[in-house]
Design a protein around this motif. Structure first.
Motif, PDB file in Angstrom:
ATOM      1  N   TYR A 144       1.076  -1.628   0.004  1.00 17.00           N
ATOM      2  CA  TYR A 144       0.008  -0.428   0.562  1.00 17.00           C
ATOM      3  C   TYR A 144       0.813   1.009  -0.208  1.00 17.00           C
ATOM      4  O   TYR A 144       1.153   1.504   1.205  1.00 17.00           O
ATOM      5  N   ASP A 164       4.221   1.253   1.709  1.00 14.49           N
ATOM      6  CA  ASP A 164       4.451   0.290   3.116  1.00 14.49           C
ATOM      7  C   ASP A 164       3.565  -1.296   1.995  1.00 14.49           C
ATOM      8  O   ASP A 164       3.002  -2.146   2.127  1.00 14.49           O
ATOM      9  N   ALA A 176      -2.032  -6.563  11.996  1.00 11.77           N
ATOM     10  CA  ALA A 176      -1.351  -5.615  10.966  1.00 11.77           C
ATOM     11  C   ALA A 176       0.125  -7.052   9.909  1.00 11.77           C
ATOM     12  O   ALA A 176       0.772  -5.914   9.597  1.00 11.77           O
ATOM     13  N   SER A 177      -0.238  -8.003  10.414  1.00  8.51           N
ATOM     14  CA  SER A 177       0.918  -8.621   9.624  1.00  8.51           C
ATOM     15  C   SER A 177       0.527  -9.230   8.260  1.00  8.51           C
ATOM     16  O   SER A 177       1.462  -9.625   7.222  1.00  8.51           O
ATOM     17  N   PRO A 215      -5.292   1.869  -2.646  1.00  8.94           N
ATOM     18  CA  PRO A 215      -4.160   1.851  -3.593  1.00  8.94           C
ATOM     19  C   PRO A 215      -3.021   0.336  -3.707  1.00  8.94           C
ATOM     20  O   PRO A 215      -2.044   0.654  -3.698  1.00  8.94           O
TER      21      PRO A 215
HETATM   22  N1  LIG Z   1      -6.826   0.124   1.646  1.00 10.11           N
HETATM   23  C1  LIG Z   1      -5.463  -0.143   3.049  1.00 10.11           C
HETATM   24  N2  LIG Z   1      -4.708   1.192   2.606  1.00 10.11           N
HETATM   25  C2  LIG Z   1      -3.698   1.917   3.302  1.00 10.11           C
HETATM   26  N3  LIG Z   1      -3.069   0.888   3.904  1.00 10.11           N
HETATM   27  C3  LIG Z   1      -3.865  -0.632   4.056  1.00 10.11           C
HETATM   28  C4  LIG Z   1      -4.720  -0.926   3.238  1.00 10.11           C
HETATM   29  N4  LIG Z   1      -5.635  -1.996   4.066  1.00 10.11           N
HETATM   30  C5  LIG Z   1      -4.786  -2.656   4.448  1.00 10.11           C
HETATM   31  N5  LIG Z   1      -3.417  -1.818   5.713  1.00 10.11           N
HETATM   32  C6  LIG Z   1      -2.361  -1.910   5.520  1.00 10.11           C
HETATM   33  O1  LIG Z   1      -1.559  -3.397   5.568  1.00 10.11           O
HETATM   34  C7  LIG Z   1      -1.058  -3.582   7.156  1.00 10.11           C
HETATM   35  C8  LIG Z   1      -2.030  -4.967   6.627  1.00 10.11           C
HETATM   36  O2  LIG Z   1      -3.019  -4.941   6.731  1.00 10.11           O
HETATM   37  P1  LIG Z   1      -3.717  -5.714   7.136  1.00 10.11           P
HETATM   38  O3  LIG Z   1      -5.389  -5.956   8.035  1.00 10.11           O
HETATM   39  O4  LIG Z   1      -3.920  -6.804   6.125  1.00 10.11           O
HETATM   40  O5  LIG Z   1      -3.500  -6.543   8.400  1.00 10.11           O
HETATM   41  P2  LIG Z   1      -3.756  -7.521   9.323  1.00 10.11           P
HETATM   42  O6  LIG Z   1      -2.848  -9.076   9.401  1.00 10.11           O
HETATM   43  O7  LIG Z   1      -5.251  -8.561   9.182  1.00 10.11           O
HETATM   44  O8  LIG Z   1      -4.262  -6.837  10.644  1.00 10.11           O
HETATM   45  P3  LIG Z   1      -5.298  -7.392  12.195  1.00 10.11           P
HETATM   46  O9  LIG Z   1      -4.684  -8.321  13.000  1.00 10.11           O
HETATM   47  O10 LIG Z   1      -5.099  -6.048  13.237  1.00 10.11           O
HETATM   48  O11 LIG Z   1      -6.318  -6.940  11.463  1.00 10.11           O
HETATM   49  C9  LIG Z   1      -1.762  -2.198   7.958  1.00 10.11           C
HETATM   50  O12 LIG Z   1      -0.449  -1.820   7.833  1.00 10.11           O
HETATM   51  C10 LIG Z   1      -3.097  -1.761   7.614  1.00 10.11           C
HETATM   52  O13 LIG Z   1      -2.972  -0.732   7.906  1.00 10.11           O
END
Ligand SMILES: Nc1ncnc2c1ncn2[C@@H]1O[C@H](COP(=O)(O)OP(=O)(O)OP(=O)(O)O)[C@@H](O)[C@H]1O
Length: 280
Positions: free
Chosen positions: A27, A30, A53-54, A70
């Motif tokens: 993203y 990131d 956030a992994s 994005p």
């Molecule tokens: N649409 C987006 N735009 C920008 N950043 C994003 C978007 N979706 C996810 N992220 C970022 O990507 C990273 C991973 O997010 P993701 O939701 O896939 O992790 P997760 O392991 O499911 O998190 P959680 O267990 O906290 O729900 C995070 O830092 C999140 O802020």
């Protein structure tokens, strides 16, 4: 982001229903997933463990080509039916993708997939019943198999149900068409409920019954493959035959649940197992 370990223990199943290869998702700057490889065996219960956030939700969405801007995505996800050629998930046309998400790989999410707080669950199920060509009796059977009082759940509005019931209702809705793979993302409360007694067995049997996808081998209903993503090792280990540990953008270790708990080989897995006391 660290380079994926080239000698990371791989345990690719022989009969993969889903194969993720070199999946990278960023993203902007990131980088969330970094050349991630993962194979899901047909009929297994796989848990993908990752911290907050992994990238678990990012991975879950990738399995159904569900990422949009994005997100910058590269790599591939392929689905292999029992008969026929593999399907490249990222290459599905719009109409094929919708059908794929209903009938082939369906995702249930912890936030209940946008259940509308003003409508009863009966109302929430209607569009899915129409789209899948199923009837309310099937929804009731799935909810009952999950150990829920189907009438009570269908008559309730989401705020009248606890987190487990709401997530389980989302799971039943995702399962209406009898998908080959059920992805359960961030459904901590539902997973805690499913691992008690034989609820998951009963639910899996109900998913295959009375659908075209069940019993594809002509040998009775086929259980769906389950991929559960979450952060809580004990409940996910109780649910899964196999664990995959997501860290630093890729799967650092994957293997049978018992083996991973008894002999974790990656330092991150060892820390995780030690944190939870090393047992199921
Ligand atoms: N649409 C987006 N735009 C920008 N950043 C994003 C978007 N979706 C996810 N992220 C970022 O990507 C990273 C991973 O997010 P993701 O939701 O896939 O992790 P997760 O392991 O499911 O998190 P959680 O267990 O906290 O729900 C995070 O830092 C999140 O802020």
């Amino acid at each position: 982001m660290a380079t994926p370990p080239v000698d990371a223990p791989r345990d690719d199943p022989d009969d993969s229903v889903l194969t993720v290869e070199r999946l990278s998702v960023a993203y902007g700057s990131d980088e969330v997933l970094d050349r991630l490889d993962l194979s899901v065996a047909r009929g297994e219960r796989l848990a993908v463990l990752g911290e907050g956030a992994s990238g678990k939700t990012t991975l879950a969405r990738s399995l159904v080509a569900g990422l949009s801007a994005p997100a910058q995505v590269s790599g591939s996800v392929s689905y292999r039916p029992v008969d026929g050629d593999p399907v490249s998930v990222f290459d599905l046309a719009d109409d094929e993708r919708e059908r794929f998400r209903r009938e082939t790989v369906a995702v249930a999410t912890g936030d209940a997939g946008g259940f509308d707080s003003t409508s009863t669950d009966r109302g929430q199920f209607q569009p899915a019943l129409r789209a899948t060509g199923t009837d309310e009796a099937r929804a009731e059977r799935l909810l009952s198999a999950l150990g829920l009082d189907a009438d009570r759940v269908l008559d309730a509005r989401p705020r009248q149900l606890n987190a487990a019931a709401t997530q389980l209702a989302a799971l039943a809705r995702a399962a209406l068409a009898g998908p080959a793979v059920l992805v359960v993302d961030d459904c901590r409360a539902a997973v805690g409920h499913l691992v008690r007694g034989d609820r998951l067995d009963r639910f899996e049997s109900a998913v295959g019954l009375g659908t075209d996808t069940g019993g594809a081998d002509g040998d009775g209903p086929e259980s769906p493959t389950v991929v559960a993503l979450g952060a809580e090792l004990p409940a996910l280990a109780a649910l899964a035959d196999r664990l995959a540990v997501l860290h630093d953008g890729h799967v650092v270790e994957a293997g049978p649940t018992e083996r991973l708990l008894d002999e974790p080989s990656h330092p991150h897995t060892r820390r995780l197992v030690e944190f939870y006391g090393g047992s199921r």
